[in-house]
Structures are given as C-alpha cells and as structure tokens.
Design an enzyme around this catalytic site. Structure first.
Site, mmCIF file in Angstrom:
data_model
loop_
_atom_site.group_PDB
_atom_site.id
_atom_site.type_symbol
_atom_site.label_atom_id
_atom_site.label_comp_id
_atom_site.label_asym_id
_atom_site.label_seq_id
_atom_site.Cartn_x
_atom_site.Cartn_y
_atom_site.Cartn_z
ATOM 1 C CB SER A 128 57.391 41.759 58.095
ATOM 2 O OG SER A 128 58.729 42.350 58.728
HETATM 3 N N1 SAH Z 1 62.651 39.765 58.290
HETATM 4 C C1 SAH Z 1 62.280 39.817 59.691
HETATM 5 C C2 SAH Z 1 61.403 41.241 59.928
HETATM 6 C C3 SAH Z 1 63.247 41.699 60.583
HETATM 7 S S1 SAH Z 1 62.986 43.474 60.743
HETATM 8 C C4 SAH Z 1 61.092 38.798 60.797
HETATM 9 O O1 SAH Z 1 60.474 38.142 59.677
HETATM 10 O O2 SAH Z 1 60.805 39.165 61.816
HETATM 11 C C5 SAH Z 1 64.390 43.760 59.313
HETATM 12 C C6 SAH Z 1 65.707 43.375 60.691
HETATM 13 O O3 SAH Z 1 66.553 43.510 59.762
HETATM 14 C C7 SAH Z 1 66.189 44.468 62.217
HETATM 15 O O4 SAH Z 1 65.747 42.733 62.496
HETATM 16 C C8 SAH Z 1 67.759 44.165 61.623
HETATM 17 O O5 SAH Z 1 68.232 44.398 62.871
HETATM 18 C C9 SAH Z 1 68.500 43.935 60.742
HETATM 19 N N2 SAH Z 1 68.662 44.500 59.436
HETATM 20 C C10 SAH Z 1 69.012 46.391 59.302
HETATM 21 N N3 SAH Z 1 70.114 46.045 58.747
HETATM 22 C C11 SAH Z 1 70.709 45.466 58.446
HETATM 23 C C12 SAH Z 1 71.763 44.881 57.430
HETATM 24 N N4 SAH Z 1 71.922 46.082 57.497
HETATM 25 N N5 SAH Z 1 72.049 43.528 57.534
HETATM 26 C C13 SAH Z 1 71.819 42.598 58.087
HETATM 27 N N6 SAH Z 1 70.309 42.894 59.126
HETATM 28 C C14 SAH Z 1 70.201 44.300 59.187
#
Ligand code: SAH
Length: 228
Positions: A73
């Site tokens: 993000s």
């Molecule tokens: N917080 C992260 C941003 C990640 S983007 C950072 O600081 O880098 C969002 C993430 O959510 C992705 O890696 C995606 O694979 C994950 N995601 C999407 N749906 C999900 C679910 N149901 N359970 C766990 N992770 C999920």
C-alpha cells in the site's frame, strides 16, 4: 567488493534515508498528526518490503507491485489507516492481507502483538523472512482466508483489513472486543471500482460506522490461493 561498490552502496543508503525523511515530512503536511505513527513509519525500512528495481522508489508515496500480482500500500494510506485505528501499546491487532508485511511491521511498533493472515503462501513466507531479518518478534503470521478472521485468537482490540471487501465483513466485526475498532476498505455500491475506507467501532449492542476516504485496494478474495 571494490571500494567503488562500497561507496555506491553507501550513496544508495543515504539516498534512501533522505527519501524517508522527505516522506515523513510530506505525511505530516498531509495531515498525519500522530507522532507515534510517524515514528513507526520512520523505524520500518520500507525498502526491505519491496524487491528489485522498486527499492529505489521505496519512499515515494505510492503503492508498488509485489509478488502474486498484489501491491504494497501507499505510505500515506498506511499512515492514515494506522492513525484511524488508534492503536495502544497493550493491544492485540488483527491484520487481514499481509502482502509484503509492511503494514504489519508498522503496527508492530505500536502494539503488543499483531496477528496477520495472507491467502498466498509465497507472500506470507517472504513477509515472515523480513520480520525475522528486522527482528520484529511480536508478529504472528499464517496462511488462511482472512475473511473468516482468526477465531482462535479472537477477540481483538483492533482489526485492519488491507483488501477491499464487498461489504462490511460482519464475521470480522464479531471478532472485535466491545469498544474495538476495525478499519476496512469496502466497495461502493453501483460504482465500478469505487471503494471507501470505513471505520467501525463496536459497542455493547451494535456498532458505529464512519466513512473516511475514497481508496483503491486489491479485492478481498475468498479462500486460500492455489499456487503453482
Ligand atoms: N498490507 C499489505 C498490503 C497487501 S495488498 C502490505 O502492507 O504490503 C492485500 C493483500 O490481501 C494481498 O496480498 C492479498 O493476497 C491479500 N488477501 C486478499 N484476500 C484475502 C483473504 N481473504 N485472506 C487473506 N489475505 C487476502
């Protein structure tokens, strides 16, 4: 390694450090007021959470691609969500969507323990390696469907969701303590690709819901990812 190589490395390190200072100043100008949040951002090296040629953009204020087609993000959004979460140092926090691990690492500076769930094993393993390298020992991470929360560890003081949900995820809200806060991006009905950040505060008999910023996150997807 040659002397030239060493001095290039130290130039790169100085460049990153200068970038970090500029970023923190920009976050303050954009309205991030909580000094604890700003110093957490200062303590976490974002360059450790990106790979390859993206390292030099680590302190630019935008989202960057990571493995598995996901994103780390934008720093402003990380700072804003963290501030709105009002994290205290004795709190237990759940993060859904570990991704690179950056948001979890920032939260880990501010609370007792972070539980973080990711549906891609590759991403989770990389994030755990980063936590080890950096010596962040108060993060527990697992592969799973974060939409279902982490019932064995519930209730939580705070929950942060870093992928956009089709609607406010009640299964997660139910894993909040009374007085607990959840920050979650939610799809805007009837608006293709539109999302808004929502803050829910749980009460004895219900919840208070506030709408914050328009945002853009990858979608929350059900189930654990199958990887080749
Ligand atoms: N917080 C992260 C941003 C990640 S983007 C950072 O600081 O880098 C969002 C993430 O959510 C992705 O890696 C995606 O694979 C994950 N995601 C999407 N749906 C999900 C679910 N149901 N359970 C766990 N992770 C999920």
């Amino acid at each position: 390694m040659t002397a030239g190589g060493n001095s290039k490395n130290s130039d790169d390190a100085e460049e990153l450090e200068a970038g970090k200072i500029r970023l923190v100043m920009a976050l303050r100008r954009q309205g991030i007021r909580d000094g604890r949040v700003l110093s957490a951002i200062e303590r976490v090296p974002r360059e450790t959470f990106v790979t390859g040629s993206f390292v030099e953009q680590a302190y630019d204020d935008h989202a960057l691609p990571i493995e598995c087609g996901q994103t780390i993000s934008q720093p402003y959004v990380v700072a804003y969500m963290t501030e709105k979460l009002e994290v205290g140092e004795r709190m237990k926090v759940l993060e859904v969507g570990t991704g690179s691990g950056y948001q979890a690492a920032v939260l880990a500076q501010l609370c007792r323990r972070v539980y973080t769930i990711e549906r891609y094993r590759t991403l989770l393993n990389d994030a755990v390696k980063r936590f080890e390298i950096l010596g962040f020992h108060n993060i527990t991470a697992q592969v799973g469907d974060g939409g279902k929360g982490w019932p064995e560890q519930a209730p939580f003081d705070r929950i942060i969701v870093t992928a956009a949900a089709p609607e406010i995820p009640l299964e997660l809200a139910n894993q909040l303590k009374v007085g607990g806060i959840m920050v979650v991006p939610v799809d805007v009905e009837g608006e293709q690709g539109g999302q808004k950040l929502v803050r829910l505060t749980r009460h004895e008999d219900g919840a208070n819901v506030e709408e914050l910023l328009p945002v853009r996150f990858v979608p929350l997807v059900e189930g654990v990812a199958r990887e080749s």
